[in-house]
Design an enzyme around this catalytic site. Structure first.
Site, PDB file in Angstrom:
ATOM      1  N   GLY A  46       0.876  -1.169   0.000  1.00 46.50           N
ATOM      2  CA  GLY A  46       0.000   0.000   0.000  1.00 46.50           C
ATOM      3  C   GLY A  46       0.905   1.208   0.000  1.00 46.50           C
ATOM      4  N   GLU A  47       0.726   2.053   0.967  1.00 47.77           N
ATOM      5  CA  GLU A  47       1.591   3.230   1.102  1.00 47.77           C
ATOM      6  C   GLU A  47       2.120   3.253   2.535  1.00 47.77           C
ATOM      7  OE1 GLU A  47       2.987   5.486  -0.918  1.00 47.77           O
ATOM      8  OE2 GLU A  47       3.875   6.062   0.985  1.00 47.77           O
ATOM      9  N   SER A  48       3.413   3.057   2.669  1.00 43.17           N
ATOM     10  CA  SER A  48       3.982   2.878   4.013  1.00 43.17           C
ATOM     11  C   SER A  48       3.768   4.101   4.902  1.00 43.17           C
ATOM     12  CB  SER A  48       5.476   2.553   3.914  1.00 43.17           C
ATOM     13  OG  SER A  48       6.175   3.581   3.241  1.00 43.17           O
ATOM     14  N   CYS A  78       6.022  -5.388   0.439  1.00 45.23           N
ATOM     15  CA  CYS A  78       6.186  -4.071  -0.181  1.00 45.23           C
ATOM     16  C   CYS A  78       6.148  -2.956   0.884  1.00 45.23           C
ATOM     17  CB  CYS A  78       5.158  -3.860  -1.290  1.00 45.23           C
ATOM     18  SG  CYS A  78       5.703  -2.590  -2.441  1.00 45.23           S
ATOM     19  N   ARG A 107      13.140   2.999   0.003  1.00 47.65           N
ATOM     20  CA  ARG A 107      11.786   3.232  -0.546  1.00 47.65           C
ATOM     21  C   ARG A 107      11.858   3.601  -2.023  1.00 47.65           C
ATOM     22  NH1 ARG A 107       8.474   7.735   1.029  1.00 47.65           N
ATOM     23  NH2 ARG A 107       6.675   6.640   0.229  1.00 47.65           N
ATOM     24  N   ILE A 135       5.391  -2.940  -7.475  1.00 45.53           N
ATOM     25  CA  ILE A 135       4.659  -1.674  -7.636  1.00 45.53           C
ATOM     26  C   ILE A 135       5.335  -0.619  -6.760  1.00 45.53           C
ATOM     27  CG2 ILE A 135       2.421  -0.516  -7.438  1.00 45.53           C
ATOM     28  CD1 ILE A 135       1.127  -3.360  -7.542  1.00 45.53           C
ATOM     29  N   ARG A 136       6.031   0.282  -7.404  1.00 46.65           N
ATOM     30  CA  ARG A 136       6.814   1.298  -6.669  1.00 46.65           C
ATOM     31  C   ARG A 136       7.533   0.645  -5.473  1.00 46.65           C
ATOM     32  NH1 ARG A 136       5.556   6.434  -4.659  1.00 46.65           N
ATOM     33  NH2 ARG A 136       3.649   5.684  -3.724  1.00 46.65           N
ATOM     34  N   HIS A 171       4.532  -8.288  -4.591  1.00 43.24           N
ATOM     35  CA  HIS A 171       3.169  -8.511  -4.086  1.00 43.24           C
ATOM     36  C   HIS A 171       2.701  -9.952  -4.309  1.00 43.24           C
ATOM     37  CE1 HIS A 171       1.635  -4.380  -3.150  1.00 43.24           C
ATOM     38  NE2 HIS A 171       2.674  -4.049  -3.890  1.00 43.24           N
ATOM     39  N   GLU A 173       0.346 -11.495  -3.097  1.00 40.80           N
ATOM     40  CA  GLU A 173      -1.119 -11.646  -2.990  1.00 40.80           C
ATOM     41  C   GLU A 173      -1.815 -11.283  -4.299  1.00 40.80           C
ATOM     42  OE1 GLU A 173       0.646  -9.202  -2.058  1.00 40.80           O
ATOM     43  OE2 GLU A 173      -0.443  -7.307  -2.267  1.00 40.80           O
TER      44      GLU A 173
HETATM   45  N1  GLN Z   1       6.160   2.954  -2.475  1.00 39.08           N
HETATM   46  C1  GLN Z   1       5.254   2.510  -1.465  1.00 39.08           C
HETATM   47  C2  GLN Z   1       5.688   2.995  -0.092  1.00 39.08           C
HETATM   48  O1  GLN Z   1       6.657   3.620   0.069  1.00 39.08           O
HETATM   49  C3  GLN Z   1       5.144   1.011  -1.422  1.00 39.08           C
HETATM   50  C4  GLN Z   1       4.386   0.542  -2.633  1.00 39.08           C
HETATM   51  C5  GLN Z   1       3.660  -0.754  -2.429  1.00 39.08           C
HETATM   52  O2  GLN Z   1       3.425  -1.205  -1.320  1.00 39.08           O
HETATM   53  N2  GLN Z   1       3.242  -1.313  -3.512  1.00 39.08           N
HETATM   54  O3  GLN Z   1       5.009   2.718   0.855  1.00 39.08           O
END
Ligand code: GLN
Length: 191
Positions: A46-48, A78, A107, A135-136, A171, A173
């Site tokens: 997600g987004e940390s 992630c 990151r 993903i990123r 990921h 999942e």
């Molecule tokens: N770039 C996101 C972060 O810094 C991580 C991306 C992800 O969980 N797919 O949290």
């Protein structure tokens, strides 16, 4: 066996579906009180920064550390890998991690959203041709002595294990392949 998935933000539903497909009781964890009877906890992608802020608001940091100390395995995927790391490079100011696992992650190391990609991975104990969705994604820049690197992509560590801790920067999942979930349940939780 009961496995919790931290359900504050990110791809928690997909993890729950994977666990249920493996006949494991999956719990969407929204409050620290729910950690008490878990054998393992997954912190999703997600987004940390967002997950970290919500963990702060709902006071998850100390209870997760305590429960891990009492035998609860923890797997970060992630953003979750960022949250379990001892040190985070390129973090936003004030960003906090659980500092559970002796890894240093960077990151967004593989680039921005447009640079998200898939790659066939070879993972220790799991075999070949594991389709990794990045993903990123962060990468694992360095690991401590007690940490086993489980896989690399282009020479960079992307999965690691330390006792009852697991980190994957992709990921697992989001593909139908249950190998990493099975590995977590059978080897990391049950170690
Ligand atoms: N770039 C996101 C972060 O810094 C991580 C991306 C992800 O969980 N797919 O949290």
């Amino acid at each position: 066996m009961r496995i919790g998935v931290l359900a504050l933000q990110g791809a928690f539903r997909e993890h729950i579906m994977m666990l249920e497909a493996l006949d494991v009781t999956a719990v969407a964890v929204r409050l620290p009180e729910q950690l008490g009877d878990l054998n393992g906890l997954i912190i999703p992608g997600g987004e940390s920064t967002a997950i970290g802020k919500l963990m702060e608001t709902y006071e998850f940091y100390e209870p997760i550390k305590q429960q891990h100390g009492a035998g609860m395995a923890v797997w970060g995927t992630c953003a979750g890998a960022i949250l379990v790391a001892r040190e985070v490079l390129d973090a936003v100011p004030g960003q906090r991690s659980l500092e559970l696992m002796d890894i240093v992650v960077r990151r967004n190391a593989f680039g921005r959203q447009v640079d998200s990609f898939e790659a066939d991975l070879s993972l220790a104990h799991l075999g070949e041709d594991y389709r990794g969705v990045f993903i990123r994604a962060p990468w694992i820049e360095s690991v401590g002595d007690g940490v086993e690197v489980l896989g690399e992509h282009e020479g960079v560590a992307i999965a690691a294990r330390q006792g009852q801790l697991l980190a994957t920067v992709f990921h697992p999942e989001l593909t139908g392949d249950p190998r990493v979930h099975r590995y977590f349940i059978e080897h990391v939780v049950s170690s």
